[in-house]
Structures are given as C-alpha cells and as structure tokens.
Design a protein around this motif. Sequence first.
Motif, short mmCIF file in Angstrom:
data_model
loop_
_atom_site.label_atom_id
_atom_site.label_comp_id
_atom_site.label_asym_id
_atom_site.label_seq_id
_atom_site.Cartn_x
_atom_site.Cartn_y
_atom_site.Cartn_z
N ALA A 182 0.84 -1.22 0.00
CA ALA A 182 0.00 0.00 0.00
C ALA A 182 0.86 1.25 0.00
O ALA A 182 0.58 2.23 -0.72
CB ALA A 182 -0.92 -0.03 1.22
N TRP A 183 1.92 1.25 0.80
CA TRP A 183 2.81 2.42 0.86
C TRP A 183 3.49 2.66 -0.49
O TRP A 183 3.57 3.79 -0.96
CB TRP A 183 3.84 2.19 1.95
N LEU A 184 3.98 1.57 -1.14
CA LEU A 184 4.62 1.72 -2.44
C LEU A 184 3.63 2.14 -3.53
O LEU A 184 4.00 2.85 -4.47
CB LEU A 184 5.29 0.39 -2.83
N VAL A 188 4.84 6.08 -3.00
CA VAL A 188 6.13 6.04 -3.69
C VAL A 188 5.94 5.92 -5.19
O VAL A 188 6.44 6.73 -5.97
CB VAL A 188 6.98 4.88 -3.15
N TYR A 189 5.23 4.85 -5.63
CA TYR A 189 5.01 4.64 -7.05
C TYR A 189 3.51 4.74 -7.34
O TYR A 189 2.72 5.09 -6.47
CB TYR A 189 5.55 3.27 -7.48
N SER A 190 3.13 4.37 -8.52
CA SER A 190 1.72 4.35 -8.91
C SER A 190 1.29 2.90 -9.08
O SER A 190 2.08 1.97 -9.07
CB SER A 190 1.52 5.13 -10.22
N MET A 194 3.10 -0.89 -9.64
CA MET A 194 2.97 -1.93 -8.62
C MET A 194 2.11 -3.11 -9.06
O MET A 194 2.20 -4.20 -8.46
CB MET A 194 2.37 -1.33 -7.34
N GLU A 195 1.30 -2.94 -10.11
CA GLU A 195 0.43 -4.05 -10.52
C GLU A 195 1.23 -5.29 -10.91
O GLU A 195 0.90 -6.41 -10.46
CB GLU A 195 -0.46 -3.61 -11.67
N PRO A 196 2.31 -5.18 -11.74
CA PRO A 196 3.09 -6.39 -12.03
C PRO A 196 3.75 -7.00 -10.79
O PRO A 196 3.89 -8.22 -10.68
CB PRO A 196 4.14 -5.90 -13.02
N VAL A 197 4.12 -6.13 -9.84
CA VAL A 197 4.74 -6.64 -8.61
C VAL A 197 3.76 -7.51 -7.83
O VAL A 197 4.09 -8.62 -7.38
CB VAL A 197 5.25 -5.47 -7.75
#
Length: 282
Positions: A182-184, A188-190, A194-197
């Motif tokens: 959630a923080w990333l 931090v990012y969008s 983060m979706e692929p992560v």
Amino acid sequence: MFSSEVTVNYRHGLPVITLTLPTRSELCQFTVKPMVTTVGTFLQDVRREDKGIERAEVFTTDGSKVSDATLMEVLLMNDFKLIINNTAYSVSPPVKEKLSSEHATEMEDIKSLVHRLFVALHLEDHQIRKERELLQKLDRLKEELLPLEQMKARIMDSADAKTSRLLWVGLALMSTQGGALAWLTWWVYSWDIMEPVTYFITYGSAMAFYAYFVLTRQDYIYPDAKDRQFLHYFYRKSKRQQFNVERYNKLKEDLAEAEESLRRLRQPLHLRLPIQEINGKD
C-alpha cells in the motif's frame, strides 16, 4: 512271544487293570477313569509304581502305536498290546454291557449337572482372581505412564507455543507485506508500476502452495498445516528429550485393553457374576 498276565475287570463300573511289575515281580492293580484318564497318564502311573520300567508303550493289534492323548475309554473298546521294557502283553478287555437308552440319558443328565455345579462353584473365584490380576496390571501401567504423561504434557505445551508463535509471525509478515504494498502504491510509485509486482507476488504464493502439495501430498489447509507443524515440533523435541513415543503408545494401548477387559469382567449379566459382589468392588 506274548503273555497274558495283564487282565482287565470292571468293579463298580470302573475298569481295573491288573499286571505284574517287572522289577518287583508282584501284581499291581490300576483303577482308571475311562472318560478322564488318558493312555499317557496310565503309563505314567505304571512307571511311578515301578522305577525299573524304562519303556512303556501301547500298540494296537496291527502294530500301530497308540497316542498318549487317547482316552482309556477308547483304548478299552478293543484288544491291544502293552509293551513294558522287553515284554509284550496281549490284553483283551471284557465286553462292557451297553447301557439302555434311558440309562444313558440319565448318565448324560448327571454329567451335565456335575458340570454346571463345577462352574457355579469355581467360576466366581476365577473371575475374582482375574479381576485382581487386571487391577494389578492397571496399577503397574499407570505407574509407568505417569512420568511419560508428565513429559508429554511439557513437550506438547512447548510445541503448541512454538506453533502459535509461528502463526502470529505469519500474520505479522502478511500484514507487513500488505502495508508495504500500500505504501509503495500510493506514496512512492503508482498502481501502474505496482500491478506487475503484486501479480508476481500472487504467482509466487501459488507456487509455494503447489510446492507444499508436492512435498506433503496434502492441500494447504490452515488447520492441517497447523497440525503438521505442531507434530514436527513435537517429534523434534521428543527426540531431543529422549521421549519414547512408541513405548508410550504401546503402554496406552495396553492400558486401554486392560480397562476394556476389566469392564467386560464386571458385567454380571455377561459373565454371570453375583451382582452384589460387583457392587461391592465398585
């Protein structure tokens, strides 16, 4: 060469075998109970009367040896040969008068009555003695199990505590992972980054669950996984503290078997024990 120095006569309904003892050279009479005495018992009695007898055997007229377990009632139905040391005696038992059907029925009734009286007089003592043996066995098993039970309780408490800590650590890691994602994502990012992560994290979790199935041949179900981990800790600590699990299980099985035997023994309707005797022991 056969001798006729062995005779069989009936006195008071019982056969009396008269023969000459080889060492003492005197006649000796043996009263046998046909329905109880066996050939082996009769020969033992003969040897007991004359210590000089080294060989005592019984053969049929055709030369077949008669088993020691044969009842004398069967032997006395036909002629036979009695071998004592090196002397062979030809024995011809007298023909016993056949009982009438009514007399035979009366004899069977008397035998049945005697059997029931014997059971009534001796069964209770036998059951009480058996109960005492089972109670002593229970006390011995419980005494052996007591230290093992205490050790098992300590090991189970330790294994349960480790399993609980592992569950809480898993919850903490999942909470940390959710917070980090959630923080990333928002600070931090969008989401586009983060979706692929998150996809690969999900795919990695699926691979981990599949690997669990390959290794254990079980689905990853939380209660089953918890029990499996508990057993892992339990056996590892048991080995470390030299707790013999197999001996403990064997003692528990013996204890359960003894308790079941005692329960069945105390059923007055099943074993015809006096109810007041059972109530007095409970």
